[in-house]
Design a protein around this motif. Structure first.
Motif, PDB file in Angstrom:
ATOM      1  N   LEU A  18       0.822  -1.206   0.000  1.00 42.80           N
ATOM      2  CA  LEU A  18       0.000   0.000   0.000  1.00 42.80           C
ATOM      3  C   LEU A  18       0.859   1.261   0.000  1.00 42.80           C
ATOM      4  O   LEU A  18       0.578   2.228  -0.727  1.00 42.80           O
ATOM      5  N   LEU A  19       1.911   1.257   0.819  1.00 42.32           N
ATOM      6  CA  LEU A  19       2.803   2.415   0.866  1.00 42.32           C
ATOM      7  C   LEU A  19       3.542   2.586  -0.457  1.00 42.32           C
ATOM      8  O   LEU A  19       3.735   3.712  -0.932  1.00 42.32           O
ATOM      9  N   THR A  20       3.943   1.472  -1.062  1.00 42.34           N
ATOM     10  CA  THR A  20       4.613   1.538  -2.362  1.00 42.34           C
ATOM     11  C   THR A  20       3.673   2.117  -3.414  1.00 42.34           C
ATOM     12  O   THR A  20       4.073   2.938  -4.249  1.00 42.34           O
ATOM     13  N   LEU A  21       2.408   1.673  -3.374  1.00 36.68           N
ATOM     14  CA  LEU A  21       1.419   2.223  -4.311  1.00 36.68           C
ATOM     15  C   LEU A  21       1.204   3.713  -4.090  1.00 36.68           C
ATOM     16  O   LEU A  21       1.028   4.482  -5.047  1.00 36.68           O
ATOM     17  N   ALA A  22       1.240   4.123  -2.812  1.00 38.29           N
ATOM     18  CA  ALA A  22       1.076   5.550  -2.499  1.00 38.29           C
ATOM     19  C   ALA A  22       2.232   6.360  -3.082  1.00 38.29           C
ATOM     20  O   ALA A  22       2.017   7.428  -3.688  1.00 38.29           O
ATOM     21  N   VAL A  23       3.459   5.849  -2.911  1.00 39.52           N
ATOM     22  CA  VAL A  23       4.631   6.542  -3.469  1.00 39.52           C
ATOM     23  C   VAL A  23       4.519   6.609  -4.985  1.00 39.52           C
ATOM     24  O   VAL A  23       4.728   7.666  -5.602  1.00 39.52           O
ATOM     25  N   THR A  24       4.181   5.478  -5.604  1.00 40.97           N
ATOM     26  CA  THR A  24       4.043   5.442  -7.065  1.00 40.97           C
ATOM     27  C   THR A  24       2.955   6.404  -7.534  1.00 40.97           C
ATOM     28  O   THR A  24       3.121   7.104  -8.538  1.00 40.97           O
ATOM     29  N   GLY A  25       1.843   6.443  -6.785  1.00 44.03           N
ATOM     30  CA  GLY A  25       0.750   7.341  -7.138  1.00 44.03           C
ATOM     31  C   GLY A  25       1.167   8.800  -7.106  1.00 44.03           C
ATOM     32  O   GLY A  25       0.811   9.583  -7.995  1.00 44.03           O
ATOM     33  N   VAL A  26       1.929   9.173  -6.078  1.00 40.82           N
ATOM     34  CA  VAL A  26       2.402  10.563  -5.966  1.00 40.82           C
ATOM     35  C   VAL A  26       3.312  10.915  -7.136  1.00 40.82           C
ATOM     36  O   VAL A  26       3.185  11.990  -7.752  1.00 40.82           O
ATOM     37  N   THR A 151      10.403  17.618  -9.286  1.00 41.46           N
ATOM     38  CA  THR A 151       9.443  17.416  -8.192  1.00 41.46           C
ATOM     39  C   THR A 151       9.119  15.949  -7.933  1.00 41.46           C
ATOM     40  O   THR A 151       9.104  15.511  -6.780  1.00 41.46           O
ATOM     41  N   PRO A 152       8.830  15.121  -8.986  1.00 42.94           N
ATOM     42  CA  PRO A 152       8.515  13.713  -8.701  1.00 42.94           C
ATOM     43  C   PRO A 152       9.627  12.990  -7.957  1.00 42.94           C
ATOM     44  O   PRO A 152       9.364  12.196  -7.062  1.00 42.94           O
ATOM     45  N   TYR A 153      10.881  13.275  -8.337  1.00 41.58           N
ATOM     46  CA  TYR A 153      12.009  12.601  -7.685  1.00 41.58           C
ATOM     47  C   TYR A 153      12.150  13.065  -6.231  1.00 41.58           C
ATOM     48  O   TYR A 153      12.405  12.255  -5.327  1.00 41.58           O
ATOM     49  N   ILE A 154      11.973  14.381  -6.027  1.00 42.73           N
ATOM     50  CA  ILE A 154      12.075  14.904  -4.666  1.00 42.73           C
ATOM     51  C   ILE A 154      10.958  14.334  -3.790  1.00 42.73           C
ATOM     52  O   ILE A 154      11.188  13.889  -2.661  1.00 42.73           O
ATOM     53  N   LEU A 155       9.722  14.337  -4.355  1.00 41.96           N
ATOM     54  CA  LEU A 155       8.587  13.777  -3.610  1.00 41.96           C
ATOM     55  C   LEU A 155       8.810  12.296  -3.321  1.00 41.96           C
ATOM     56  O   LEU A 155       8.540  11.809  -2.214  1.00 41.96           O
ATOM     57  N   ALA A 161      11.808   8.244   2.344  1.00 43.00           N
ATOM     58  CA  ALA A 161      12.453   8.543   3.628  1.00 43.00           C
ATOM     59  C   ALA A 161      11.451   8.466   4.768  1.00 43.00           C
ATOM     60  O   ALA A 161      11.749   7.934   5.850  1.00 43.00           O
ATOM     61  N   TYR A 162      10.244   8.978   4.528  1.00 41.62           N
ATOM     62  CA  TYR A 162       9.195   8.926   5.550  1.00 41.62           C
ATOM     63  C   TYR A 162       8.807   7.481   5.863  1.00 41.62           C
ATOM     64  O   TYR A 162       8.663   7.095   7.034  1.00 41.62           O
ATOM     65  N   ILE A 163       8.646   6.668   4.804  1.00 36.42           N
ATOM     66  CA  ILE A 163       8.280   5.264   5.011  1.00 36.42           C
ATOM     67  C   ILE A 163       9.382   4.537   5.784  1.00 36.42           C
ATOM     68  O   ILE A 163       9.111   3.760   6.713  1.00 36.42           O
ATOM     69  N   SER A 164      10.641   4.787   5.400  1.00 35.47           N
ATOM     70  CA  SER A 164      11.764   4.140   6.086  1.00 35.47           C
ATOM     71  C   SER A 164      11.796   4.539   7.557  1.00 35.47           C
ATOM     72  O   SER A 164      11.995   3.692   8.436  1.00 35.47           O
TER      73      SER A 164
END
Length: 389
Positions: A18-26, A151-155, A161-164
């Motif tokens: 779910l977190l991976t999908l959230a990152v990919t979605g952003v 921006t996508p790379y920074i986000l 980093a937040y997930i880790s």
């Protein structure tokens, strides 16, 4: 216990996915937004190019409304760099430029470089002029759009980093909670052992009065002393143990002597020690607990018959204790899970012994305990490593 562990692993994977999908979605949303802004800028430039074309036609300039419209279109572009050139791709002059730095505008070489850069980004728009002297509109991304490209790379980096950090934080909390549970369980066990132990000490004194030299009384007294040691071990869990520079040879010898008389005579039990004394900071009571756990696991693996050797030696600035048995050995899966709390290959086991042993060695003695080697059907070697200060 195994089922709960399996379900826990599934939950962890679900959270991770779910977190991976959230990152990919952003990241995908950011890319879509940037592409949208790029297309909007292209539309603005196409409109700007049309305005440039019309403002050079005399019949259009006669109409004040059309002139006002062209003027407004030209003034709306305050961000996108634009250079209008003749058909030979030479700049027409400052009046046909927008958002070009002054130091570039006044330097022909820099203007040529900028035109090449613009052409590599976007195909210039050709203006079909009535007199045949066609013009080209060169343009590139605005500074805002260029900055948004990253921006996508920074986000993505921020979210990763937040997930880790979240995983690390939750893992730390879990370990802390486990530590409190272990400490509470151990201290309660020490308290429960203490009550019958006090009664047994009183009874042994009565038996000694009746027959002071009885071998049975002496053995019972040895076991009572052992129970005292076990109680003291449990009481030390959760507290900071006192480490003293003690002879590790002597600690191993004491445990060997005690355990040898209490394991099957069918087990060839051997102890190999160096000739010289080795002083190393350790808590004798807690280390004895670890040794006893490993030895009992080895005897169980051999089903009470085989060969068990404890070997103490020095390597570089460390001392190493190997426990080699000729038991049933372990699979890779069993070896990788052996020190996890609750994992056990025995039906009657709780899976706590090796977990506590690891805690004692790693957290209290700043050492390491691992399975150095294991082969199914041939045996296992447990290894304890501690720094020799």
């Amino acid at each position: 216990m195994k089922r709960r562990s399996f379900l826990s692993k599934i939950n962890n994977w679900v959270i991770y996915i779910l977190l991976t999908l959230a990152v990919t979605g952003v990241v995908v949303a950011s890319v879509i937004l940037i592409n949208y802004l790029r297309k909007e800028e292209i539309k603005r430039i196409e409109l700007f190019a049309t305005a440039i074309k019309y403002q050079q036609q005399e019949e259009i300039l006669v109409d004040p409304n059309m002139l006002e419209l062209i003027f407004q279109i030209n003034n709306t572009n305050n961000t996108i760099p634009v250079i209008v050139t003749d058909r030979n791709k030479k700049p027409l002059g400052p009046d046909f430029q927008r958002n070009i730095p002054e130091n570039v505008s006044k330097n022909p070489q820099k203007m040529i470089s900028l035109l090449k850069k613009m052409e590599s980004s976007y195909q210039p728009i050709e203006l079909q002029m009535p007199d045949g002297n066609n013009q080209y509109v060169f343009y590139t991304n605005s500074n805002l759009l260029n900055n948004l490209r990253y921006t996508p790379y920074i986000l993505g980096l921020l979210v990763v980093a937040y997930i880790s950090f979240s995983f690390w934080f939750l893992r730390t909390i879990k370990k802390t909670d486990e530590g409190y549970v272990w400490a509470g369980l151990a201290k309660e066990t020490a308290h429960q052992i203490g009550t019958p132990l006090s009664s047994m000490i009183g009874w042994i004194e009565i038996l000694r009065m009746e027959n002071e030299n009885s071998q049975g009384v002496k053995e019972i007294e040895n076991d009572i002393n052992r129970l005292k040691t076990i109680s003291e071990r449990f009481s030390k869990i959760g507290s900071v143990p006192e480490l003293n520079d003690l002879n590790i040879n002597e600690t191993l010898q004491q445990n060997y002597d005690y355990l040898k008389s209490r394991i099957s005579s069918k087990v060839r039990f051997m102890l190999v020690l160096p000739k010289r004394e080795i002083l190393i900071p350790h808590n004798r009571i807690l280390l004895s607990w670890v040794i006893e756990n490993i030895v009992k696991n080895a005897v169980d693996a051999m089903k009470g018959e085989g060969k068990l050797e404890i070997d103490l030696y020095e390597k570089h600035k460390s001392i190493i204790i190997d426990f080699k048995d000729s038991g049933s050995g372990m699979t890779n899966y069993q070896a990788s899970n052996a020190f996890k709390a609750g994992y056990s290959t025995k039906k009657r086991g709780w899976g706590l012994g090796l977990s506590l042993a690891k805690r004692v060695i790693k957290e209290y003695h700043r050492g390491d305990i691992k399975i150095a080697h294991s082969e199914v059907g041939k045996g296992t070697t447990f290894r304890i490593t501690m720094r020799n200060s």
